[in-house]
Design a protein around this motif. Structure first.
Motif, PDB file in Angstrom:
ATOM      1  N   TRP A  75      45.945  45.979  58.887  1.00  0.00           N
ATOM      2  CA  TRP A  75      46.974  45.310  58.233  1.00  0.00           C
ATOM      3  C   TRP A  75      46.892  43.682  58.544  1.00  0.00           C
ATOM      4  CZ3 TRP A  75      48.526  49.523  62.057  1.00  0.00           C
ATOM      5  CH2 TRP A  75      47.976  51.393  61.973  1.00  0.00           C
ATOM      6  N   ASN A  76      45.800  43.367  59.417  1.00  0.00           N
ATOM      7  CA  ASN A  76      45.102  41.770  59.704  1.00  0.00           C
ATOM      8  C   ASN A  76      44.691  41.364  59.146  1.00  0.00           C
ATOM      9  OD1 ASN A  76      47.815  41.114  61.306  1.00  0.00           O
ATOM     10  ND2 ASN A  76      46.335  41.825  62.670  1.00  0.00           N
ATOM     11  N   MET A  77      43.815  41.771  58.054  1.00  0.00           N
ATOM     12  CA  MET A  77      43.074  41.995  57.039  1.00  0.00           C
ATOM     13  C   MET A  77      43.618  41.831  55.688  1.00  0.00           C
ATOM     14  SD  MET A  77      40.588  44.879  58.153  1.00  0.00           S
ATOM     15  CE  MET A  77      39.819  45.099  59.452  1.00  0.00           C
ATOM     16  N   GLY A 123      44.421  38.673  49.268  1.00  0.00           N
ATOM     17  CA  GLY A 123      44.121  39.149  49.513  1.00  0.00           C
ATOM     18  C   GLY A 123      45.398  41.162  49.766  1.00  0.00           C
ATOM     19  N   GLU A 124      45.137  42.499  50.048  1.00  0.00           N
ATOM     20  CA  GLU A 124      46.124  43.298  50.682  1.00  0.00           C
ATOM     21  C   GLU A 124      45.474  44.031  52.058  1.00  0.00           C
ATOM     22  OE1 GLU A 124      48.819  43.482  48.811  1.00  0.00           O
ATOM     23  OE2 GLU A 124      48.013  42.494  46.932  1.00  0.00           O
ATOM     24  N   GLN A 125      46.397  44.489  52.792  1.00  0.00           N
ATOM     25  CA  GLN A 125      46.724  45.274  54.103  1.00  0.00           C
ATOM     26  C   GLN A 125      44.930  45.624  53.329  1.00  0.00           C
ATOM     27  OE1 GLN A 125      50.082  46.349  54.833  1.00  0.00           O
ATOM     28  NE2 GLN A 125      50.455  44.322  56.189  1.00  0.00           N
ATOM     29  N   LEU A 126      44.229  46.744  54.098  1.00  0.00           N
ATOM     30  CA  LEU A 126      43.567  47.404  54.488  1.00  0.00           C
ATOM     31  C   LEU A 126      43.525  49.244  54.771  1.00  0.00           C
ATOM     32  CD1 LEU A 126      40.689  48.334  53.188  1.00  0.00           C
ATOM     33  CD2 LEU A 126      39.691  47.793  54.590  1.00  0.00           C
ATOM     34  N   THR A 127      43.820  49.687  54.149  1.00  0.00           N
ATOM     35  CA  THR A 127      45.236  50.861  54.603  1.00  0.00           C
ATOM     36  C   THR A 127      43.703  51.735  54.672  1.00  0.00           C
ATOM     37  OG1 THR A 127      45.695  52.079  52.733  1.00  0.00           O
ATOM     38  CG2 THR A 127      47.221  50.534  53.700  1.00  0.00           C
ATOM     39  N   PHE A 164      42.199  53.043  62.884  1.00  0.00           N
ATOM     40  CA  PHE A 164      43.611  52.993  62.834  1.00  0.00           C
ATOM     41  C   PHE A 164      42.938  52.989  61.013  1.00  0.00           C
ATOM     42  CE2 PHE A 164      45.364  51.013  66.281  1.00  0.00           C
ATOM     43  CZ  PHE A 164      46.596  51.911  66.714  1.00  0.00           C
ATOM     44  N   ILE A 165      41.722  52.508  60.193  1.00  0.00           N
ATOM     45  CA  ILE A 165      41.342  52.882  59.314  1.00  0.00           C
ATOM     46  C   ILE A 165      40.884  53.583  58.689  1.00  0.00           C
ATOM     47  CG2 ILE A 165      40.359  51.554  57.122  1.00  0.00           C
ATOM     48  CD1 ILE A 165      40.796  48.808  59.114  1.00  0.00           C
ATOM     49  N   VAL A 169      40.758  37.381  58.048  1.00  0.00           N
ATOM     50  CA  VAL A 169      41.582  38.431  58.820  1.00  0.00           C
ATOM     51  C   VAL A 169      42.454  37.335  59.233  1.00  0.00           C
ATOM     52  CG1 VAL A 169      39.463  39.976  59.098  1.00  0.00           C
ATOM     53  CG2 VAL A 169      40.037  37.834  60.296  1.00  0.00           C
ATOM     54  N   TYR A 170      43.610  37.708  59.599  1.00  0.00           N
ATOM     55  CA  TYR A 170      44.673  36.556  59.928  1.00  0.00           C
ATOM     56  C   TYR A 170      45.745  37.550  61.480  1.00  0.00           C
ATOM     57  CZ  TYR A 170      47.207  39.797  56.696  1.00  0.00           C
ATOM     58  OH  TYR A 170      48.124  41.118  56.428  1.00  0.00           O
TER      59      TYR A 170
END
Length: 288
Positions: free
Chosen positions: A193-195, A95-99, A227-228, A207-208
């Motif tokens: 950024w951790n998703m 997956g990608e970071q969730l912005t 932040f999202i 999540v990481y």
């Protein structure tokens, strides 16, 4: 001394995992503690930079082993390779970071799924036995600077239009009573950024980065998703309340969000390379 680039790190990985020799190797964005290498978009190898980072990696592996059986959310399964040098391996969460921009385009159903998954994740973490997590290496969060110190550090950096806002925020924080739900083990890093978010399926795959997890006040664990989007945090809070029966103080979470951003600005006040980003975070929250 080991150079943290592909030229030096790839041979170390291949020496331990020779089957990966023909794979594609790439560096992931630099983290605070470690340099990470992506291999074939399947494996992630983390190389800690220094003794403190090595200790943090060992603790993260221990914490993940303790919590993984008790949370519904997929999280990394870290294996430590003693080396030398010490490094870790885990299967990559796809997956990608969730912005904020990605979240803004999510439809209602995807927002509901995301909030429900995060609320369950926080409920699962907060229900973990504190003694068990301490035994696994959980420690109290690093405290923020006090209000006076934050004020002194950020004052020269703030535009005049934000100074009264900062003063009001820090004064309100000084008057804040202890968290009514006390201390829990939490993630305390739940920003996008951790998703690992699957944009095609519009679903969170995990999540990481549990290096900053630890023992802290329950309400603080809900500030990072701001932040999202405020909308996401509001949804997570509502679902968390339904799951746990705990009623959360939304004003407290908003205040802690504001203080956290001022504190982060204070932390980089002597580092010109990060001031603009942290100041932008302050401005975005103050004007939102």
């Amino acid at each position: 001394m080991l150079e943290f680039d592909l030229t030096s790190l790839k041979p170390i990985i291949v020496a331990h995992f020779p089957g990966l020799a023909p794979a594609r190797f790439s560096l992931l964005p630099k983290g605070w503690h470690s340099t990470a290498v992506d291999v074939d978009n399947t494996w992630v190898f983390k190389f800690p930079r220094g003794a403190d980072a090595e200790a943090a990696l060992r603790t993260e592996a221990s914490l993940l082993a303790a919590l993984r059986p008790h949370v519904a959310m997929p999280v990394p399964e870290l294996s430590l390779i003693e080396g030398p040098p010490l490094f870790s391996r885990h299967r990559k969460l796809k997956g990608e970071q969730l912005t904020a921009a990605r979240y803004a385009h999510l439809p209602e159903a995807a927002r509901r799924r995301l909030a429900a998954a995060l609320a369950r994740f926080y409920a699962d973490l907060h229900a973990l036995d504190e003694a068990r997590m301490k035994a696994a290496g959980a420690a109290p969060l690093r405290p923020w600077r006090d209000a006076d110190d934050i004020g002194r550090k950020i004052w020269p950096l703030l535009p005049a239009s934000l100074r009264s806002y900062a003063e009001r925020t820090l004064m309100a924080w000084q008057r804040l009573e202890p968290d009514p739900y006390g201390i829990i083990y939490g993630f305390f890093d739940g920003h996008g950024w951790n998703m690992a978010f699957d944009n095609e399926a519009q679903r969170l795959n995990g999540v990481y980065d549990f290096a900053d997890s630890g023992l802290g006040q329950l309400h603080q664990d809900f500030i990072y998703s701001n932040f999202i989007a405020r909308d996401l945090t509001s949804r997570v809070i509502a679902d968390y309340e339904r799951i746990t029966g705990k009623l959360l103080d939304r004003e407290r979470i908003a205040l802690l969000t504001a203080v956290h951003r001022l504190w982060e600005l204070a932390e980089v006040a002597d580092d010109p390379t990060h001031i603009a980003l942290m100041l932008r975070h302050v401005v975005e929250w103050a004007q939102d």
